[in-house]
Design a protein around this motif. Structure first.
Motif, PDB file in Angstrom:
ATOM      1  N   LYS A 194      -4.836  45.835  48.513  1.00 35.81           N
ATOM      2  CA  LYS A 194      -4.959  44.377  47.999  1.00 35.81           C
ATOM      3  C   LYS A 194      -6.230  44.378  48.461  1.00 35.81           C
ATOM      4  O   LYS A 194      -7.059  44.652  49.472  1.00 35.81           O
ATOM      5  CB  LYS A 194      -4.046  43.607  48.473  1.00 35.81           C
ATOM      6  N   ALA A 195      -7.039  43.675  47.167  1.00 35.71           N
ATOM      7  CA  ALA A 195      -8.379  43.210  47.678  1.00 35.71           C
ATOM      8  C   ALA A 195      -8.612  42.198  48.891  1.00 35.71           C
ATOM      9  O   ALA A 195      -7.749  41.218  48.875  1.00 35.71           O
ATOM     10  CB  ALA A 195      -9.226  42.516  46.451  1.00 35.71           C
ATOM     11  N   THR A 196      -9.547  42.287  49.638  1.00 37.67           N
ATOM     12  CA  THR A 196      -9.738  41.408  50.736  1.00 37.67           C
ATOM     13  C   THR A 196     -10.503  40.185  50.425  1.00 37.67           C
ATOM     14  O   THR A 196     -11.329  40.445  49.541  1.00 37.67           O
ATOM     15  CB  THR A 196     -10.434  42.090  51.947  1.00 37.67           C
ATOM     16  N   PRO A 197      -9.921  39.068  50.416  1.00 37.69           N
ATOM     17  CA  PRO A 197     -10.517  37.626  50.056  1.00 37.69           C
ATOM     18  C   PRO A 197     -11.838  37.509  50.549  1.00 37.69           C
ATOM     19  O   PRO A 197     -12.197  37.856  51.500  1.00 37.69           O
ATOM     20  CB  PRO A 197      -9.796  36.759  50.491  1.00 37.69           C
ATOM     21  N   LYS A 198     -12.635  37.127  49.643  1.00 41.53           N
ATOM     22  CA  LYS A 198     -14.243  37.305  49.910  1.00 41.53           C
ATOM     23  C   LYS A 198     -14.481  36.092  50.795  1.00 41.53           C
ATOM     24  O   LYS A 198     -13.775  35.016  50.679  1.00 41.53           O
ATOM     25  CB  LYS A 198     -15.121  37.253  48.604  1.00 41.53           C
ATOM     26  N   ARG A 199     -15.094  35.982  51.879  1.00 40.32           N
ATOM     27  CA  ARG A 199     -15.454  35.141  52.593  1.00 40.32           C
ATOM     28  C   ARG A 199     -16.770  34.528  52.558  1.00 40.32           C
ATOM     29  O   ARG A 199     -17.775  35.000  52.178  1.00 40.32           O
ATOM     30  CB  ARG A 199     -15.406  35.808  54.079  1.00 40.32           C
ATOM     31  N   TYR A 200     -16.827  33.019  52.892  1.00 38.07           N
ATOM     32  CA  TYR A 200     -18.350  32.550  52.552  1.00 38.07           C
ATOM     33  C   TYR A 200     -18.406  31.761  53.842  1.00 38.07           C
ATOM     34  O   TYR A 200     -17.487  31.238  54.717  1.00 38.07           O
ATOM     35  CB  TYR A 200     -18.222  31.517  51.443  1.00 38.07           C
ATOM     36  N   ALA A 201     -19.566  31.681  54.101  1.00 37.56           N
ATOM     37  CA  ALA A 201     -19.888  30.756  55.393  1.00 37.56           C
ATOM     38  C   ALA A 201     -19.741  29.197  55.182  1.00 37.56           C
ATOM     39  O   ALA A 201     -20.065  28.929  54.025  1.00 37.56           O
ATOM     40  CB  ALA A 201     -21.806  31.182  55.625  1.00 37.56           C
ATOM     41  N   ASN A 202     -19.463  28.668  56.225  1.00 37.96           N
ATOM     42  CA  ASN A 202     -19.121  27.331  55.954  1.00 37.96           C
ATOM     43  C   ASN A 202     -20.447  26.492  56.237  1.00 37.96           C
ATOM     44  O   ASN A 202     -20.572  25.651  57.271  1.00 37.96           O
ATOM     45  CB  ASN A 202     -18.240  26.885  57.241  1.00 37.96           C
ATOM     46  N   ASN A 203     -21.424  26.913  55.362  1.00 43.21           N
ATOM     47  CA  ASN A 203     -22.792  26.032  55.460  1.00 43.21           C
ATOM     48  C   ASN A 203     -23.275  25.743  54.132  1.00 43.21           C
ATOM     49  O   ASN A 203     -22.343  26.231  52.901  1.00 43.21           O
ATOM     50  CB  ASN A 203     -23.667  26.487  56.200  1.00 43.21           C
ATOM     51  N   LEU A 204     -24.354  25.212  53.677  1.00 45.09           N
ATOM     52  CA  LEU A 204     -24.850  24.774  52.530  1.00 45.09           C
ATOM     53  C   LEU A 204     -24.970  26.143  51.628  1.00 45.09           C
ATOM     54  O   LEU A 204     -24.602  26.374  50.350  1.00 45.09           O
ATOM     55  CB  LEU A 204     -26.173  24.337  52.376  1.00 45.09           C
ATOM     56  N   ASP A 205     -25.420  27.403  52.249  1.00 44.57           N
ATOM     57  CA  ASP A 205     -25.603  28.513  51.549  1.00 44.57           C
ATOM     58  C   ASP A 205     -24.112  29.243  50.851  1.00 44.57           C
ATOM     59  O   ASP A 205     -24.081  29.547  50.012  1.00 44.57           O
ATOM     60  CB  ASP A 205     -26.255  29.517  52.336  1.00 44.57           C
ATOM     61  N   GLY A 206     -23.193  29.050  52.054  1.00 46.67           N
ATOM     62  CA  GLY A 206     -21.883  29.388  51.512  1.00 46.67           C
ATOM     63  C   GLY A 206     -21.122  28.613  50.627  1.00 46.67           C
ATOM     64  O   GLY A 206     -20.485  29.135  49.678  1.00 46.67           O
ATOM     65  N   TRP A 207     -21.518  27.224  50.660  1.00 41.64           N
ATOM     66  CA  TRP A 207     -20.858  26.393  49.603  1.00 41.64           C
ATOM     67  C   TRP A 207     -21.339  26.819  48.177  1.00 41.64           C
ATOM     68  O   TRP A 207     -20.659  26.593  47.154  1.00 41.64           O
ATOM     69  CB  TRP A 207     -21.141  25.069  50.032  1.00 41.64           C
ATOM     70  N   ILE A 208     -22.943  26.893  48.244  1.00 43.87           N
ATOM     71  CA  ILE A 208     -23.476  27.181  46.823  1.00 43.87           C
ATOM     72  C   ILE A 208     -22.757  28.538  46.237  1.00 43.87           C
ATOM     73  O   ILE A 208     -22.536  28.640  45.026  1.00 43.87           O
ATOM     74  CB  ILE A 208     -24.783  27.149  47.026  1.00 43.87           C
ATOM     75  N   ARG A 209     -22.891  29.534  47.261  1.00 37.31           N
ATOM     76  CA  ARG A 209     -22.293  30.879  46.652  1.00 37.31           C
ATOM     77  C   ARG A 209     -20.975  30.559  46.190  1.00 37.31           C
ATOM     78  O   ARG A 209     -20.669  31.444  45.235  1.00 37.31           O
ATOM     79  CB  ARG A 209     -22.569  32.154  47.747  1.00 37.31           C
ATOM     80  N   GLU A 210     -20.216  30.124  46.782  1.00 36.35           N
ATOM     81  CA  GLU A 210     -18.643  30.134  46.523  1.00 36.35           C
ATOM     82  C   GLU A 210     -18.625  29.272  45.236  1.00 36.35           C
ATOM     83  O   GLU A 210     -17.642  29.654  44.311  1.00 36.35           O
ATOM     84  CB  GLU A 210     -18.010  29.537  47.765  1.00 36.35           C
ATOM     85  N   SER A 211     -19.248  28.231  45.090  1.00 34.73           N
ATOM     86  CA  SER A 211     -19.239  27.398  43.728  1.00 34.73           C
ATOM     87  C   SER A 211     -19.546  28.209  42.606  1.00 34.73           C
ATOM     88  O   SER A 211     -19.102  28.105  41.657  1.00 34.73           O
ATOM     89  CB  SER A 211     -20.106  26.177  43.911  1.00 34.73           C
TER      90      SER A 211
END
Length: 236
Positions: free
Chosen positions: A124-141
């Motif tokens: 199973k594909a490992t869920p992508k993780r994003y940093a809990n900061n502005l950069d992570g929020w933008i990338r996840e969005s």
């Protein structure tokens, strides 16, 4: 000239003649017996039974049904042999053929090819993780926007976020016309509640100040009104 007396010829008596006749008769009988007696090889070949090929009742090659019937006969022959009863040459041959066929089937069963091993399941594909900061929020969005077909770039989102809230997800505007009307702008891209409800992106929290929900709803609204968040350079 000396006188020589010739020996008188031996006279054969009746007894001598009878003995000679008996010897001659015995010699002829022995010669005839030797000539008439067959050799061991000939006797063996003559006495050996001719090979008998199994055929059906009508004289044709045996069918599958015939062979099945012969299987029953072979078992009967085997029982007879075990009981010490007399069996014919044909019965013995059919019994041997049935045993050979059974051994052939057993060998095929033993060498049957193994089933191909099942391919291992893909991990199973490992869920992508994003940093809990502005950069992570933008990338996840951006990933969500791409999946939903909403246009926009990292640069466009970052530029408008810095202008609207300086990167504070809990920023609230309490002085503009929206605030006066009771629906203040909130979040990273300063979205009012009615706009958020209308352009909320499925799969994100239904909360106005959630960073991901705020960014994707604002980008969805900007795409509908301006073509892309990249085209926004002032209050929208």
């Amino acid at each position: 000239m000396p006188n020589f007396t010739l020996p008188r010829p031996a006279r054969l008596t009746r007894t001598h003649k009878v003995s000679a006749a008996l010897v001659a008769t015995a010699s002829c009988a022995a010669a005839l017996a030797f000539t008439a007696a067959p050799s061991d090889a000939e006797t063996t070949a003559a006495d050996a039974p001719a090979a008998v090929k199994p055929v059906s009742a009508n004289g044709l090659p045996m069918t599958a049904k015939d062979r099945a019937d012969d299987g029953k006969q072979a078992r009967a022959v085997a029982s007879s042999v075990a009981a010490g009863l007399k069996v014919t040459a044909v019965e013995k041959q059919n019994h041997a053929a049935d045993q050979t066929a059974n051994r052939s089937i057993e060998r095929k069963a033993l060498v049957a090819p193994k089933a191909a091993p099942k391919a291992p399941k893909a991990p199973k594909a490992t869920p992508k993780r994003y940093a809990n900061n502005l950069d992570g929020w933008i990338r996840e969005s951006l990933d969500i926007m791409k999946d939903k077909g909403i246009p926009g770039s990292y640069e466009g989102l970052h530029r408008n976020i810095m202008r609207e809230s300086s990167g504070n997800p809990n920023a609230v505007n309490n002085w503009d016309i929206n605030a006066i009307n009771g629906v203040p702008s909130k979040g990273l891209l300063q979205v009012i509640q009615p706009t958020f409800d209308a352009y909320h992106v499925a799969g994100t929290p239904h909360k106005l100040t959630d960073p991901i929900a705020n960014i994707t709803a604002a980008a969805n609204y900007a795409a509908d009104r301006y073509g892309s968040i990249d085209n926004v350079d002032s209050a929208y």
